[in-house]
Design a protein around this motif. Sequence first.
Motif, PDB file in Angstrom:
ATOM      1  N   GLY A  99      41.836  41.577  32.054  1.00 59.92           N
ATOM      2  CA  GLY A  99      41.474  41.946  33.425  1.00 59.92           C
ATOM      3  C   GLY A  99      42.098  40.972  34.410  1.00 59.92           C
ATOM      4  N   THR A 124      50.631  55.732  39.186  1.00 64.62           N
ATOM      5  CA  THR A 124      50.719  56.494  37.934  1.00 64.62           C
ATOM      6  C   THR A 124      51.193  57.923  38.217  1.00 64.62           C
ATOM      7  N   GLN A 174      51.342  47.863  36.568  1.00 67.57           N
ATOM      8  CA  GLN A 174      50.783  47.758  37.918  1.00 67.57           C
ATOM      9  C   GLN A 174      51.627  48.522  38.941  1.00 67.57           C
TER      10      GLN A 174
HETATM   11  C1  6R9 Z   1      49.045  51.413  36.676  1.00 66.02           C
HETATM   12  C2  6R9 Z   1      47.922  50.816  37.454  1.00 66.02           C
HETATM   13  C3  6R9 Z   1      46.959  47.349  38.041  1.00 66.02           C
HETATM   14  C4  6R9 Z   1      45.899  46.590  37.261  1.00 66.02           C
HETATM   15  C5  6R9 Z   1      46.501  45.611  36.292  1.00 66.02           C
HETATM   16  C6  6R9 Z   1      45.416  45.497  35.231  1.00 66.02           C
HETATM   17  C7  6R9 Z   1      44.840  46.882  35.175  1.00 66.02           C
HETATM   18  C8  6R9 Z   1      46.295  48.719  34.240  1.00 66.02           C
HETATM   19  C9  6R9 Z   1      45.874  48.572  32.112  1.00 66.02           C
HETATM   20  C10 6R9 Z   1      45.165  47.553  32.777  1.00 66.02           C
HETATM   21  C11 6R9 Z   1      44.348  46.804  30.766  1.00 66.02           C
HETATM   22  C12 6R9 Z   1      45.749  48.675  30.683  1.00 66.02           C
HETATM   23  N1  6R9 Z   1      45.440  47.691  34.097  1.00 66.02           N
HETATM   24  N2  6R9 Z   1      46.559  49.276  33.047  1.00 66.02           N
HETATM   25  N3  6R9 Z   1      44.401  46.677  32.102  1.00 66.02           N
HETATM   26  N4  6R9 Z   1      44.970  47.748  30.063  1.00 66.02           N
HETATM   27  N5  6R9 Z   1      46.347  49.637  29.959  1.00 66.02           N
HETATM   28  O1  6R9 Z   1      46.773  50.936  37.077  1.00 66.02           O
HETATM   29  O2  6R9 Z   1      48.275  50.124  38.576  1.00 66.02           O
HETATM   30  O3  6R9 Z   1      46.368  50.426  40.217  1.00 66.02           O
HETATM   31  O4  6R9 Z   1      48.167  48.651  40.547  1.00 66.02           O
HETATM   32  O5  6R9 Z   1      46.387  48.414  38.784  1.00 66.02           O
HETATM   33  O6  6R9 Z   1      45.142  47.483  36.448  1.00 66.02           O
HETATM   34  O7  6R9 Z   1      44.426  44.601  35.658  1.00 66.02           O
HETATM   35  O8  6R9 Z   1      46.807  44.387  36.924  1.00 66.02           O
HETATM   36  P1  6R9 Z   1      47.299  49.419  39.614  1.00 66.02           P
END
Ligand code: 6R9
Length: 705
Positions: free
Chosen positions: A547, A333, A436
């Motif tokens: 999730g 991010t 992600q």
């Molecule tokens: C950008 C980031 C990825 C995982 C992803 C999911 C969770 C991220 C989310 C979300 C629900 C959102 N995730 N954003 N779940 N709503 N707006 O976080 O990357 O650290 O690789 O994590 O986070 O499960 O697969 P990263």
Amino acid sequence: MAVGSEQVELTEAQIAVHWKEEEYYPPSAKFIAQANGADPSRLERFAEENFPECFREYADLLTWDRYWHTTLDTGNAPFWKWWVGGKLNASYNCVDRHLASSRNKAAFIWVPEPEDEETRVITYQELYATVNEFAAFLRDGCGLKAGDRVTFHLPMVPELPVAMLACARLGVIHSQVFGGFSGQACGERIVDSDSHILITMDAYCRNGELIDHKQKADEAVEHAQKNGAKVEKVLVWRRYAGKYSSPTPMVEGRDFFVDELLVEYRGARVAPESMPAEAPLFLMYTSGTTARPKGCQHSTGGYLSYVAGTSKYYLDIHPEDTYWCLADIGWITGHSYIVYGPLALGTTSVMYEGVPTYPDAGRPWRIAERLGVNIFHTAPTTIRMLRKAGPDEPKKYDYNFKLMVTVGEPIEPEVWRWYHREVGKGEAAIVDTWWQTENGGFLGSTLPALHPMKPGSCGPGVLGIYPVIYDEDGKEVEAGSGKAGNICIRNPWPGIFETIWGQPERYVETYYAKYCKDRGSKDWRDWPYFAADGALQAADGYFRILGRVDDVINVAGHRLGTKELESAALTVEEIAEAAAVPVIDEMRGKAVEMYVALKPGYTASSQIEAGVTGAIETIIGKIARPKNVWIVQDMPKTRSGKIMRRVVAGISNFTDPGDTSTLANPEVVEAIRRHVQSEKAARGDIPRPLSEQELEEIRVFGQAE
Ligand code: 6R9
């Protein structure tokens, strides 16, 4: 597995989800009037029949040295190549090209954690000067050239983006390891990326303390050495100019103070290296199920075009905005939405060194008020923390956000509403952006000027992203049916990572093998991207992310999303945070246990436990009634703030909670274990020895790749 007369034969795709539909919140007329993305025809331009050419609109936000001849090359599927033949430099795009119009505008405003230290403003001109000088040193003093890798282990200081942009100027691939990680974790990543230079800092401020950071560099180098990688130079930036703030000795001939070396390069200029669009820009490590971390390799042209485009239309960044993302640049991010996206658009990006609640929960709002921040970007974990520590703080400060972002986890609707009402003062548009590390930029979100918001749902696929939900057998779950399954993206997009550094087979197996229709095919339509998240799509086309696929609890055949259980718990007034985990249960196969942390000022009581149970029964149903509700001081969390459910699952089941060394707060684990297990023992609730399969089920909980 059937309960009573109810015959339960659910496939993954037919699972009932119990969350109620939430109400819509429209964006304000004032927001729409000024928004970058208010033109509905853009949605048509990014419709599937215009793929992949639609993304030209993003690439055109950049300055190219040479245009591409092929938009998307799928010849070596699924190793996608974007803008092939095109050449550009990321540092030039983020710095040089803004000088003519905005030389003396702030690129970064850095806020140190101690409130009595002065804020540092770095103009585009100063950034240009420092990036050039540092690039000259990396080239001439360290012998680095395009394609080499450099590891950074830096905290949230302006020297971090300087180092990123200096590497990008040379075509050198940077690999920033989150500053809070251990020396050993850094060493592992040095070995994996085969870096010979480590860039670090002597110390930084966190939670009121000046933390020695240099020590970790010594550990990292030692670990790397043991594993066959030689670090030739350790470059140490100093937190306080001219003063070494670490008790750890400098190693003669290996460790150097960057400020001293740069004197020699004063005024140096380095021509930006014209890089092929598909040349790697950086590696970002993320963990998977095996010990070896995954170095996600991001490209120069595809990545930069994608973060520029999504920053413009989803974050609504205009050059005149003051934008603040609270993430750490050590995570994706921060790379995409503190450094590369905002700077490609020539805006002012605020960086904060420390903990959001230091010295008190009013800190973020004081910063926002003082600097005139109008776009605010953070994660549910921080929102919950601020809501817990200072629910009434925001209204005491005079700031106005036009847009706010949530990212990183599903956000509970109750928490979303607090964010909207209190932090956003009922006026800010909110984007809940799902994506992600592997993706470079957003995958799911509303377009803030065109779509109403819906708490708990990220929205539809973003421009040019066509999601689909599959069941376990690869059958498509009907779009808009509200049934849960595995969310995938049918098409490649410019921000997608190119491969896992040094592990191309793992890249294919982890992300593409599951739903590939034909391994020999060069047609992207045969290679859906598997995100490993559970999701459902409502009739309005909005996705609700449930999730990671392994974070679900199957009670008597009912698949309960951890998030829906936790959201129900959060409707109880006293609850600040919640985690749901499975326990092996003789009666029902598995049952739910809840871990909850309270807002300050409340003390644990059986009434609160009963309140949580009651809320879950009312909102989800009796089937989900938790076997136990444990009130704890704090949840075990990753460094990026995600609750580590597998750790508490291990405690509940008397099994091994797994590696806890990368947690932000490993010390809470033992306290929770003692409390829960002694209580269980007193109740005679110690599980029988678990079967191999049961052990495996607990082990994989919360462990998706
Ligand atoms: C950008 C980031 C990825 C995982 C992803 C999911 C969770 C991220 C989310 C979300 C629900 C959102 N995730 N954003 N779940 N709503 N707006 O976080 O990357 O650290 O690789 O994590 O986070 O499960 O697969 P990263």
